[in-house]
Design an enzyme around this catalytic site. Structure first.
Site, PDB file in Angstrom:
ATOM      1  N   CYS A 289     -18.780  24.399  16.509  1.00  0.00           N
ATOM      2  CA  CYS A 289     -18.449  23.825  17.538  1.00  0.00           C
ATOM      3  C   CYS A 289     -17.289  24.261  18.577  1.00  0.00           C
ATOM      4  O   CYS A 289     -16.456  24.319  19.005  1.00  0.00           O
ATOM      5  CB  CYS A 289     -18.894  22.514  18.104  1.00  0.00           C
ATOM      6  SG  CYS A 289     -18.515  21.540  17.244  1.00  0.00           S
TER       7      CYS A 289
ATOM      8  N   ARG B  43     -18.514  14.707  30.492  1.00  0.00           N
ATOM      9  CA  ARG B  43     -18.227  14.230  28.826  1.00  0.00           C
ATOM     10  C   ARG B  43     -18.038  12.722  29.104  1.00  0.00           C
ATOM     11  O   ARG B  43     -17.057  12.191  29.239  1.00  0.00           O
ATOM     12  CB  ARG B  43     -17.215  15.312  28.560  1.00  0.00           C
ATOM     13  CG  ARG B  43     -16.707  14.446  27.268  1.00  0.00           C
ATOM     14  CD  ARG B  43     -15.783  15.952  26.487  1.00  0.00           C
ATOM     15  NE  ARG B  43     -16.431  16.546  26.674  1.00  0.00           N
ATOM     16  CZ  ARG B  43     -16.225  17.455  25.244  1.00  0.00           C
ATOM     17  NH1 ARG B  43     -15.072  17.910  25.023  1.00  0.00           N
ATOM     18  NH2 ARG B  43     -17.212  18.321  25.058  1.00  0.00           N
TER      19      ARG B  43
ATOM     20  N   ASP C  31     -18.048  20.653  11.670  1.00  0.00           N
ATOM     21  CA  ASP C  31     -17.621  19.894  12.557  1.00  0.00           C
ATOM     22  C   ASP C  31     -16.681  19.222  12.128  1.00  0.00           C
ATOM     23  O   ASP C  31     -16.450  19.017  11.015  1.00  0.00           O
ATOM     24  CB  ASP C  31     -18.729  18.684  13.432  1.00  0.00           C
ATOM     25  CG  ASP C  31     -18.154  19.088  14.567  1.00  0.00           C
ATOM     26  OD1 ASP C  31     -17.036  18.875  14.922  1.00  0.00           O
ATOM     27  OD2 ASP C  31     -18.368  17.963  15.472  1.00  0.00           O
TER      28      ASP C  31
ATOM     29  N   ARG D  94     -21.006  29.310  25.414  1.00  0.00           N
ATOM     30  CA  ARG D  94     -20.515  28.682  26.060  1.00  0.00           C
ATOM     31  C   ARG D  94     -21.046  28.559  27.855  1.00  0.00           C
ATOM     32  O   ARG D  94     -21.732  28.191  28.237  1.00  0.00           O
ATOM     33  CB  ARG D  94     -19.258  27.224  25.519  1.00  0.00           C
ATOM     34  CG  ARG D  94     -19.631  26.288  24.488  1.00  0.00           C
ATOM     35  CD  ARG D  94     -20.420  25.269  24.129  1.00  0.00           C
ATOM     36  NE  ARG D  94     -20.340  24.715  24.939  1.00  0.00           N
ATOM     37  CZ  ARG D  94     -19.628  23.265  25.519  1.00  0.00           C
ATOM     38  NH1 ARG D  94     -18.608  23.450  24.103  1.00  0.00           N
ATOM     39  NH2 ARG D  94     -19.611  22.331  26.174  1.00  0.00           N
TER      40      ARG D  94
HETATM   41  N1  NVA Z   1     -17.761  16.009  16.751  1.00  0.00           N
HETATM   42  C1  NVA Z   1     -16.708  16.540  18.240  1.00  0.00           C
HETATM   43  C2  NVA Z   1     -17.103  17.517  18.530  1.00  0.00           C
HETATM   44  C3  NVA Z   1     -15.987  17.673  19.699  1.00  0.00           C
HETATM   45  C4  NVA Z   1     -16.494  19.244  20.373  1.00  0.00           C
HETATM   46  C5  NVA Z   1     -16.259  15.383  18.532  1.00  0.00           C
HETATM   47  O1  NVA Z   1     -16.977  14.360  19.235  1.00  0.00           O
HETATM   48  O2  NVA Z   1     -15.313  15.144  18.461  1.00  0.00           O
HETATM   49  N1   CP Z   2     -16.910  22.618  21.960  1.00  0.00           N
HETATM   50  C1   CP Z   2     -16.329  21.651  22.838  1.00  0.00           C
HETATM   51  O1   CP Z   2     -17.132  20.874  23.586  1.00  0.00           O
HETATM   52  O2   CP Z   2     -15.076  21.887  22.209  1.00  0.00           O
HETATM   53  P1   CP Z   2     -14.529  21.447  24.203  1.00  0.00           P
HETATM   54  O3   CP Z   2     -13.824  19.810  23.271  1.00  0.00           O
HETATM   55  O4   CP Z   2     -12.647  22.210  23.566  1.00  0.00           O
HETATM   56  O5   CP Z   2     -15.068  21.250  25.196  1.00  0.00           O
END
Ligand code: NVA
Ligand code: CP
Length: 311
Positions: free
Chosen positions: A271, A108, A231, A299
């Protein structure tokens, strides 16, 4: 005949055929059924997943860690702040070294290109756990949730309302394009999806008949929707733009007046994490139409399918 997905990276749904996306979904359904029945197959016994995080996470981290354990393997949490990456070791060298220890990498991070580079130099599968551009694990899990709630994904109308240029929207466009689910994005001017992603998704949609649309009218977007999706308005890394976004996205909140325009049996998806009172009101997020916690659970099942098939 199902093709083998062993060794494949999971960076974007765009990289997979519709049949391959279906294979991930079928495997996720079956792993979920097995876990409900208490059956514990361990197809990844002895395997290890490294999980690199440059951004915070609740769901992604925990569902991957629990998921790999349930499949018989082990997860290693790797904060990018504690790797030599922080001190300038290249992604290329990191990829080559990690490939000597691990069976797969979940990452990530901010720049999507970093995930592409990691995948290009790793000899083990790389899974995209969210970049500024895409969030494919969430989109695959969401297809699982929609198929459970609606009995199918093909022909379903999903309306995304809010920041139409974010990672979630881009991955939902590919999810729709690959499965024949129609996706309408309702966003203010300046917050529309990336033109490049839109073009790629429309190209994919030619094979499935999915209609992908963008409008600057929130009511038109949700009209007759089966699924309404929201979101956060400021994604991770956009915190400084928070106030400006609150102002510019104010007409794109999912609330009770907007809900008057959806189908009678529509569901609400997010999400998570959510900001009540910003992109969605409490009445919707915590109301009977909301499936957000089933979504969060899925998930785990969807990512177990990704790991079991690719690692
Ligand atoms: N669009 C959001 C999704 C979090 C799971 C972000 O990137 O922060
Ligand atoms: N939806 C999602 O990816 O949540 P986290 O940021 O908690 O991993």
């Amino acid at each position: 005949m199902a093709v083998s997905l062993k060794g494949r990276d999971f960076v974007s749904l765009h990289d997979f055929t519709s049949e391959e996306v279906r294979q991930f979904l079928d495997t996720a359904h079956s792993l979920k059924r097995q876990s409900t029945m208490g059956v514990m197959d361990r197809p990844l016994a002895g395997k290890t997943l490294g999980m690199i995080f440059s951004k915070p996470s609740t769901r992604t981290r925990i569902s991957f860690e629990v998921g790999i354990w349930q499949l018989g393997g082990m997860g290693l949490f790797l904060s990018s702040q504690e790797l030599q990456l922080r001190r300038g070791e290249t992604i290329e060298d990191t990829a080559k070294v990690l490939s000597r220890y691990l069976s797969g990498i979940m990452i990530r991070t901010h720049a999507h290109q970093d995930v592409l580079d990691l995948a290009a130099h790793s000899s083990i599968p790389v899974i995209n756990g969210l970049t500024d551009l895409l969030h494919p694990c969430q989109a695959l899990s969401d297809l699982l949730t929609i198929s459970e709630k609606k009995g199918r994904v093909e022909g379903i109308k999903l309306a995304f309302v809010g920041d139409g240029a974010n990672n979630m929207v881009h991955s939902l466009l590919f999810a729709g394009a690959k499965t024949g689910m129609h996706v309408t994005v309702g966003a203010p001017r300046g917050y529309e999806p990336s033109a490049e992603i839109m073009e790629q998704a429309r190209e994919d949609a030619r094979w499935t008949g999915a209609q992908l649309e963008v409008t600057n009218d929130a009511e038109a977007a949700v009209s007759d929707a089966d699924v309404v999706y929201a979101d956060v308005w400021a994604s991770m890394g956009q915190e400084e733009e928070g106030a400006k976004r609150l102002d510019e996205l104010a007409d794109f909140q999912v609330n009770e007046p907007l809900w008057q325009h959806v189908r009678w049996d529509a569901i609400f998806m997010h999400c998570l994490p959510a900001h009540r009172g910003e992109e969605v009101t409490e009445a919707i997020l915590d109301g009977p139409m909301s499936v957000v916690f089933d979504q969060a659970e899925n998930r785990l099942h969807a990512q177990k399918a990704i790991m079991a098939l690719t690692m």
